[in-house]
Design a protein around this motif. Structure first.
Motif, PDB file in Angstrom:
ATOM      1  N   GLY A  32       0.902  -1.346   0.059  1.00 18.75           N
ATOM      2  CA  GLY A  32       0.134  -0.115  -0.018  1.00 18.75           C
ATOM      3  C   GLY A  32       0.815   1.364   0.020  1.00 18.75           C
ATOM      4  N   GLU A  33       0.256   2.608   0.227  1.00 22.07           N
ATOM      5  CA  GLU A  33       0.836   3.614   0.147  1.00 22.07           C
ATOM      6  C   GLU A  33       2.051   3.848   1.001  1.00 22.07           C
ATOM      7  OE1 GLU A  33      -1.857   6.601   0.703  1.00 22.07           O
ATOM      8  OE2 GLU A  33      -2.953   6.429  -1.339  1.00 22.07           O
ATOM      9  N   ASP A  34       2.227   3.285   2.399  1.00 17.99           N
ATOM     10  CA  ASP A  34       3.116   3.221   3.067  1.00 17.99           C
ATOM     11  C   ASP A  34       4.299   1.976   2.860  1.00 17.99           C
ATOM     12  OD1 ASP A  34       2.421   5.574   4.321  1.00 17.99           O
ATOM     13  OD2 ASP A  34       1.004   4.347   5.775  1.00 17.99           O
ATOM     14  N   GLY A  35       4.065   1.149   2.137  1.00 19.42           N
ATOM     15  CA  GLY A  35       4.916   0.269   1.761  1.00 19.42           C
ATOM     16  C   GLY A  35       4.826  -0.341   0.287  1.00 19.42           C
ATOM     17  N   ARG A  36       5.137   0.473  -0.665  1.00 23.65           N
ATOM     18  CA  ARG A  36       5.070   0.063  -1.898  1.00 23.65           C
ATOM     19  C   ARG A  36       6.282  -0.877  -2.661  1.00 23.65           C
ATOM     20  NH1 ARG A  36       2.938   5.593  -3.630  1.00 23.65           N
ATOM     21  NH2 ARG A  36       0.624   5.218  -4.117  1.00 23.65           N
ATOM     22  N   GLY A  37       7.543  -0.494  -1.756  1.00 24.06           N
ATOM     23  CA  GLY A  37       8.687  -1.134  -2.056  1.00 24.06           C
ATOM     24  C   GLY A  37       9.224  -0.543  -3.463  1.00 24.06           C
ATOM     25  N   ARG A  38       9.830  -1.490  -4.067  1.00 29.36           N
ATOM     26  CA  ARG A  38      10.309  -1.077  -5.547  1.00 29.36           C
ATOM     27  C   ARG A  38       9.201  -0.946  -6.351  1.00 29.36           C
ATOM     28  NH1 ARG A  38      15.616  -2.225  -7.347  1.00 29.36           N
ATOM     29  NH2 ARG A  38      14.748  -2.827  -9.383  1.00 29.36           N
ATOM     30  N   ALA A  39       9.582  -0.143  -7.501  1.00 30.31           N
ATOM     31  CA  ALA A  39       8.736   0.226  -8.483  1.00 30.31           C
ATOM     32  C   ALA A  39       8.473  -1.030  -9.407  1.00 30.31           C
ATOM     33  CB  ALA A  39       9.127   1.295  -9.374  1.00 30.31           C
ATOM     34  N   ARG A  40       7.206  -1.099  -9.905  1.00 30.14           N
ATOM     35  CA  ARG A  40       6.854  -2.193 -10.746  1.00 30.14           C
ATOM     36  C   ARG A  40       6.978  -1.748 -12.323  1.00 30.14           C
ATOM     37  NH1 ARG A  40       2.810  -6.168  -7.397  1.00 30.14           N
ATOM     38  NH2 ARG A  40       4.059  -6.776  -5.528  1.00 30.14           N
ATOM     39  N   THR A  41       6.632  -0.411 -12.235  1.00 30.87           N
ATOM     40  CA  THR A  41       6.526  -0.027 -13.721  1.00 30.87           C
ATOM     41  C   THR A  41       7.618   0.787 -14.215  1.00 30.87           C
ATOM     42  OG1 THR A  41       5.219   1.822 -12.831  1.00 30.87           O
ATOM     43  CG2 THR A  41       3.983   0.204 -13.854  1.00 30.87           C
ATOM     44  N   TRP A  42       8.652   1.076 -13.442  1.00 30.01           N
ATOM     45  CA  TRP A  42       9.870   1.378 -13.841  1.00 30.01           C
ATOM     46  C   TRP A  42      11.098   0.739 -13.474  1.00 30.01           C
ATOM     47  CZ3 TRP A  42       6.242   4.543 -11.404  1.00 30.01           C
ATOM     48  CH2 TRP A  42       5.808   5.719 -11.922  1.00 30.01           C
ATOM     49  N   ASP A  43      12.203   1.033 -14.296  1.00 34.09           N
ATOM     50  CA  ASP A  43      13.281  -0.039 -14.149  1.00 34.09           C
ATOM     51  C   ASP A  43      14.357   0.774 -13.181  1.00 34.09           C
ATOM     52  OD1 ASP A  43      15.309  -1.743 -14.551  1.00 34.09           O
ATOM     53  OD2 ASP A  43      16.100  -0.950 -16.544  1.00 34.09           O
ATOM     54  N   TRP A  44      14.394  -0.016 -12.105  1.00 32.36           N
ATOM     55  CA  TRP A  44      15.145   0.749 -11.077  1.00 32.36           C
ATOM     56  C   TRP A  44      16.653  -0.074 -10.798  1.00 32.36           C
ATOM     57  CZ3 TRP A  44      11.598   2.433  -6.312  1.00 32.36           C
ATOM     58  CH2 TRP A  44      10.535   3.395  -6.962  1.00 32.36           C
ATOM     59  N   PRO A  45      17.530   0.464 -10.462  1.00 30.36           N
ATOM     60  CA  PRO A  45      18.770  -0.339 -10.521  1.00 30.36           C
ATOM     61  C   PRO A  45      18.808  -1.349  -9.046  1.00 30.36           C
ATOM     62  CG  PRO A  45      19.309   2.016  -9.864  1.00 30.36           C
ATOM     63  CD  PRO A  45      17.790   1.863 -10.182  1.00 30.36           C
ATOM     64  N   ALA A  46      19.548  -2.034  -8.969  1.00 33.35           N
ATOM     65  CA  ALA A  46      19.843  -3.043  -7.942  1.00 33.35           C
ATOM     66  C   ALA A  46      19.847  -2.170  -6.532  1.00 33.35           C
ATOM     67  CB  ALA A  46      20.967  -4.108  -7.857  1.00 33.35           C
ATOM     68  N   ASN A  47      20.611  -0.959  -6.244  1.00 32.44           N
ATOM     69  CA  ASN A  47      20.700  -0.279  -5.340  1.00 32.44           C
ATOM     70  C   ASN A  47      19.384   0.240  -4.537  1.00 32.44           C
ATOM     71  OD1 ASN A  47      20.834   1.458  -7.173  1.00 32.44           O
ATOM     72  ND2 ASN A  47      21.926   2.844  -6.338  1.00 32.44           N
TER      73      ASN A  47
END
Length: 320
Positions: A32-47
């Motif tokens: 949810g809004e306080d715990g989305r974690g990594r993006a699922r629709t953008w390409d984010w690096p491993a860091n």
């Protein structure tokens, strides 16, 4: 350096996590809004690393980046450390004040040990931060490449939740513009927009696309329309310019700072904006040349390297 921040603004965070640090993103089972974690629709690096509240409590943290008022309490509860006292803290403000303008007191005003960062000089001017140290770090955009073709004589509009946000996003103005040039409105919550506005579907089409698809689709439209009345400088406007699109926009908040006179048309006169849309739609070469100047302007001012350098300087200042 290990920086805790919540996944609040996907486009902005995509640029931020390109930096040299480890970015700790709280994640909850429901995402949810306080715990989305990594993006699922953008390409984010491993860091960019997901962490549960339990894992955060056991992790050494160098900086907490707040973006919403309640995150200070979340950080203290989940990390077991008080932002600004036990761990350095920065509050990033994305938005213009919504009420009591221009006397709006910012949530970070008076927050111990906090530095407040605005994304535009307009926001800094309109928020009252009291004695809290304040600075501006303007947006930085990952270059999507010069994709502009302008093959379709239509205007692209990028806006999320246009029905809910209404006058803020200029949704009520769209019929005025659709009368000049047919519109393609991209974003979440756009389904049923044409019916809501009483427009034929051909004059106002709605589409929800992933980020990579969105850029290609936008760049196929002849011109980008930015009808926002009261919002911070939209990343969609800067992305459209980076694609090589000419832009037509309301002359509100920081827009005039971002769009030079030769990169598009910025005005608060609806007749001027409608005529600009017609002119770009009718003259592909004029649109192409204007879009090239828009791309050059946004590259010079809102490039990713400048953005990351500015943040690197600030993080070193607040953590030393």
């Amino acid at each position: 350096m290990r920086i805790v921040l919540w996944h609040v603004h996907g486009s902005w965070t995509t640029s931020f996590v390109q930096g040299p640090h480890t970015y700790l993103l709280p994640v909850l089972p429901d995402r949810g809004e306080d715990g989305r974690g990594r993006a699922r629709t953008w390409d984010w690096p491993a860091n960019a690393v997901e962490m549960t509240p339990e894992e955060l409590r056991e992790t050494d943290v160098d900086l907490v980046l707040l973006q919403r008022p309640h995150e200070a309490e979340l950080a203290e509860r989940w990390l077991g450390r008080r932002p600004g006292r036990d761990v350095p803290v920065v509050y990033l403000e994305h938005s213009t004040p919504l009420g009591g303008v221009p006397d709006s007191v910012h949530p970070a005003a008076g927050m111990p040990g906090c530095t407040l960062v605005h994304v535009t000089h307009f926001n800094r001017l309109f928020w009252d931060a009291g004695a809290t140290p304040t600075t501006v770090i303007e947006h930085g955009i990952i270059d999507p490449g010069p994709r502009y073709t302008g093959a379709e004589a239509r205007a692209a509009v990028a806006v999320n939740e246009p029905l809910r946000r209404g006058r803020v996003t200029g949704t009520d103005l769209l019929p005025h513009f659709a009368d000049a040039v047919p519109l393609d409105v991209f974003g979440m919550g756009t389904a049923g927009l044409a019916d809501h506005l009483g427009l034929p579907e051909e004059r106002c089409r709605s589409r929800e696309l992933q980020q990579e698809e969105l850029h290609t689709a936008m760049a196929a439209r002849r011109v980008y329309l930015h009808p926002f009345r009261w919002t911070s400088l939209g990343l969609s406007l800067l992305e459209a310019m980076y694609l090589g699109m000419p832009v037509v926009a309301l002359d509100t908040t920081e827009t005039a700072e971002a769009v030079p006179p030769d990169a598009g048309v910025v005005s608060n006169r609806l007749d001027v904006l409608r005529e600009a849309l017609r002119a770009f739609a009718a003259d592909p070469e004029h649109a192409r040349l204007t879009g090239e100047r828009a791309r050059a302007a946004v590259s010079a001012r809102y490039g990713l390297h400048r953005f990351l350098d500015d943040w690197e300087r600030l993080t070193k200042e607040v953590t030393r």
